[in-house]
Design an enzyme around this catalytic site. Sequence first.
Site, short mmCIF file in Angstrom:
data_model
loop_
_atom_site.label_atom_id
_atom_site.label_comp_id
_atom_site.label_asym_id
_atom_site.label_seq_id
_atom_site.Cartn_x
_atom_site.Cartn_y
_atom_site.Cartn_z
N HIS A 92 -5.69 -5.86 1.06
CA HIS A 92 -4.90 -4.83 1.72
C HIS A 92 -5.47 -4.46 3.08
O HIS A 92 -4.74 -4.06 3.98
CB HIS A 92 -4.70 -3.64 0.79
CG HIS A 92 -3.70 -3.94 -0.26
ND1 HIS A 92 -4.05 -4.42 -1.50
CD2 HIS A 92 -2.34 -3.93 -0.22
CE1 HIS A 92 -2.95 -4.66 -2.19
NE2 HIS A 92 -1.90 -4.38 -1.44
N ARG A 146 5.32 0.70 1.69
CA ARG A 146 4.21 0.86 0.73
C ARG A 146 3.82 2.34 0.69
O ARG A 146 2.93 2.80 1.39
CB ARG A 146 3.01 0.03 1.18
CG ARG A 146 3.19 -1.48 1.03
CD ARG A 146 1.89 -2.20 1.40
NE ARG A 146 1.83 -3.56 0.92
CZ ARG A 146 2.13 -4.64 1.65
NH1 ARG A 146 2.52 -4.50 2.91
NH2 ARG A 146 2.04 -5.85 1.12
N ARG A 184 8.92 1.64 -2.12
CA ARG A 184 8.26 1.23 -3.35
C ARG A 184 7.45 2.41 -3.86
O ARG A 184 6.73 3.06 -3.09
CB ARG A 184 7.33 0.05 -3.08
CG ARG A 184 6.62 -0.39 -4.36
CD ARG A 184 5.78 -1.60 -4.15
NE ARG A 184 4.58 -1.29 -3.36
CZ ARG A 184 3.69 -2.21 -3.02
NH1 ARG A 184 3.89 -3.48 -3.33
NH2 ARG A 184 2.63 -1.88 -2.33
N GLU A 231 5.63 -9.68 -9.51
CA GLU A 231 4.29 -10.00 -9.01
C GLU A 231 3.30 -10.30 -10.12
O GLU A 231 2.13 -10.54 -9.87
CB GLU A 231 3.77 -8.92 -8.06
CG GLU A 231 3.96 -7.50 -8.52
CD GLU A 231 3.61 -6.48 -7.43
OE1 GLU A 231 3.10 -6.85 -6.37
OE2 GLU A 231 3.85 -5.29 -7.69
N ASN A 253 1.75 -11.88 -2.90
CA ASN A 253 0.30 -11.64 -2.81
C ASN A 253 -0.29 -11.50 -4.21
O ASN A 253 -1.31 -12.10 -4.55
CB ASN A 253 0.00 -10.36 -2.02
CG ASN A 253 0.64 -10.37 -0.66
OD1 ASN A 253 0.90 -11.44 -0.12
ND2 ASN A 253 0.91 -9.20 -0.11
N ASP A 254 0.35 -10.67 -5.01
CA ASP A 254 -0.15 -10.47 -6.37
C ASP A 254 0.27 -11.61 -7.28
O ASP A 254 -0.49 -11.99 -8.18
CB ASP A 254 0.34 -9.13 -6.92
CG ASP A 254 -0.54 -8.00 -6.42
OD1 ASP A 254 -1.77 -8.16 -6.42
OD2 ASP A 254 0.02 -6.97 -5.99
N ARG A 256 -7.60 -11.47 -4.78
CA ARG A 256 -7.11 -11.63 -3.40
C ARG A 256 -8.02 -10.98 -2.38
O ARG A 256 -7.93 -11.24 -1.18
CB ARG A 256 -5.68 -11.08 -3.29
CG ARG A 256 -5.59 -9.62 -3.61
CD ARG A 256 -4.15 -9.16 -3.79
NE ARG A 256 -3.56 -8.64 -2.59
CZ ARG A 256 -2.44 -7.91 -2.54
NH1 ARG A 256 -1.76 -7.67 -3.68
NH2 ARG A 256 -1.95 -7.47 -1.43
N CYS A 277 8.53 -10.22 -0.39
CA CYS A 277 7.93 -9.21 0.48
C CYS A 277 6.42 -9.37 0.59
O CYS A 277 5.75 -8.55 1.20
CB CYS A 277 8.31 -7.81 0.04
SG CYS A 277 7.65 -7.39 -1.58
C1 PEP Z 1 2.60 -8.31 -3.06
O1 PEP Z 1 1.85 -8.21 -4.04
O2 PEP Z 1 2.99 -9.41 -2.60
C2 PEP Z 1 3.09 -7.10 -2.38
C3 PEP Z 1 3.99 -7.15 -1.44
O3 PEP Z 1 2.50 -5.91 -2.73
P1 PEP Z 1 1.05 -5.48 -2.23
O4 PEP Z 1 0.60 -6.47 -1.21
O5 PEP Z 1 1.18 -4.11 -1.66
O6 PEP Z 1 0.26 -5.52 -3.48
MG MG Z 2 1.59 -6.31 -4.95
#
Ligand code: PEP
Ligand code: MG
Length: 582
Positions: free
Chosen positions: A206, A313, A350, A449, A472-473, A483, A520
């Site tokens: 993040h 977010r 979200r 995710e 991402n998740d 990550r 996303c």
């Molecule tokens: C993701 O996990 O791809 C996502 C968009 O949420 P975050 O990056 O805030 O966990």
């Molecule tokens: Mg996520």
Amino acid sequence: MTFSIHGLAVARGIAIGRAVLVASSRVDVAHYFIESSEVAAEIDRLRKARDEVIDELQRLQRDMPKDAPHELGALLDVHLMLLQDDELNASVVHWIKERLYNAEWALASQLEVISRQFDEMDDPYLRERIADVEQVAERVLQSLKGTGSLVTKVSRPSRPQQELQLGDTDVPLVLVAHDLSPADMLQFKQSVFTGFVTDVGGKTSHTAIVARSLDIPAVVGARTASQLVKQDDWVIIDGDAGVVIVDPSPIVLADYGFKQRQGDLERERLARLRHTPAITLDGQKIELLANIEMPEDTQAAITAGAIGVGLFRSEFLFMGRQGNLPGEDEQYEAYRRAVDGMKGLPVTVRTVDVGADKPLDDTRHDAAHLNPALGLRAIRWSLADPSMFLTQLRAILRAAAHGQVNLLIPMLAHGSEIRQTLALIDQARHELDRRGEAYGPVRLGAMIEIPAAALSLRLFLKYFDFLSIGTNDLIQYTLAIDRADESVAHLYDPLHPAVLRLIADTIAECDRQGKGVSVCGEMAGDVSMTRLLLGLGLRSFSMHPSQILLVKQQVLRSDTAKLAPWADQVLASDEPSGLMTP
Ligand code: PEP
Ligand code: MG
């Protein structure tokens, strides 16, 4: 001497500036810039703090019992000598005068310079004398606490962010730190820094995501950068290559200066695409949406030509508040500002996703748990505190009275979680009804995710109007790769066949059922992935505003009819990366 440090490229472009080293965020030191008109007062504040410590030590010396060990007296002498050392004091004052650092920051900067000098000493006895300097500096820092503004953390200036200006000095500055939390990064938005380097962090941590949203060059996972770079060193950050060049020669500087200007020209050229509709060569209309962290980011979204916010977010409203979570009205105002900021375009909010590498603040750090990414995070956290969750739901529903709002739920995996969430949304509506408060309709969406969610699409599509794939998740959980951990960053692979299969199936199932689907995660803003995602049937991408025009350029050059068969081959391959140039 010039040397380079390699890390992970997270935000493109070239930054050239003098290094500002901020100590680890565990150090209790305020960092902010003062106005040039405040220099004299700040030096005076430092002097008073130092005099106070001198008085205290002299008092101790006077009151020392006769039978006190001799070493104690000698130690106080050394400390007093250090406090009265002209050269040391002048060096601290230098940072205040020349860099406009506040007194605490100036002292901490000089302490770091001295520590390095001590580190280089051969004599172990002398090397250890750094402890005395540290103790003296600590006493002065402590004394400064009582004499002026004190901030508890390096990255949380006590002054409003807009005051974090460069003051009279126009030297570009780049920030070098061991680690910065996402909340820390947020504090640096609109700050003076033209680039960032951190020792830790993965590409989709993040911290990296927020760095990308700042749209300034950044390198994370640079391991020992904060130890190798010295305060005030000239540094080049190459955010495209993930390289940091320290103390560059004039030739290297000139070369990167040229690259920097080329980058600026490229941005200007891309800006012309802002009003061009994102339509592929074969006439497919593509939705390019923005990811935002704060309501004010909608301005960047509009400037980049986003046709809505695909991911707000909301957790960033909750961070760094030492446990004082925002109330319903404060949240409502924030969501409403985002809705107003998008001027009638849709906004997907979200619900809060804290936990893992997004701690609320340092006092409630989730790292205390063994596997924070697998712990009480996102919807799990919300369902564990229904009153907090209901507050957020009411605020979002109220904001929906002012424009098109989509409500997106993160990290769902179980049918029971889905049903509890929907029941709480109903309850929030009833509570607003009872209060006679206006609220609007929302489309309901779920993040995909967790692999379990991607493998239970029928369940999800029974309840939700749309899905949003959080790559991402999804990658983190499918491949069991943290990550945020740079040591396994090389295994974090969006092109792993298992990841592609889950993404492709989600897109296809939504298509079949006529439900909306978007990506996303960072993959949506990665231009090297645009054609593959188009080929897999994706028509909605949500990304940081800074990526939108680059992705649009790629969309305008693509023919989805031609990309689809190639994407099928990539999907069927054991080594998809080998097929990535269609
Ligand atoms: C993701 O996990 O791809 C996502 C968009 O949420 P975050 O990056 O805030 O966990
Ligand atoms: Mg996520």
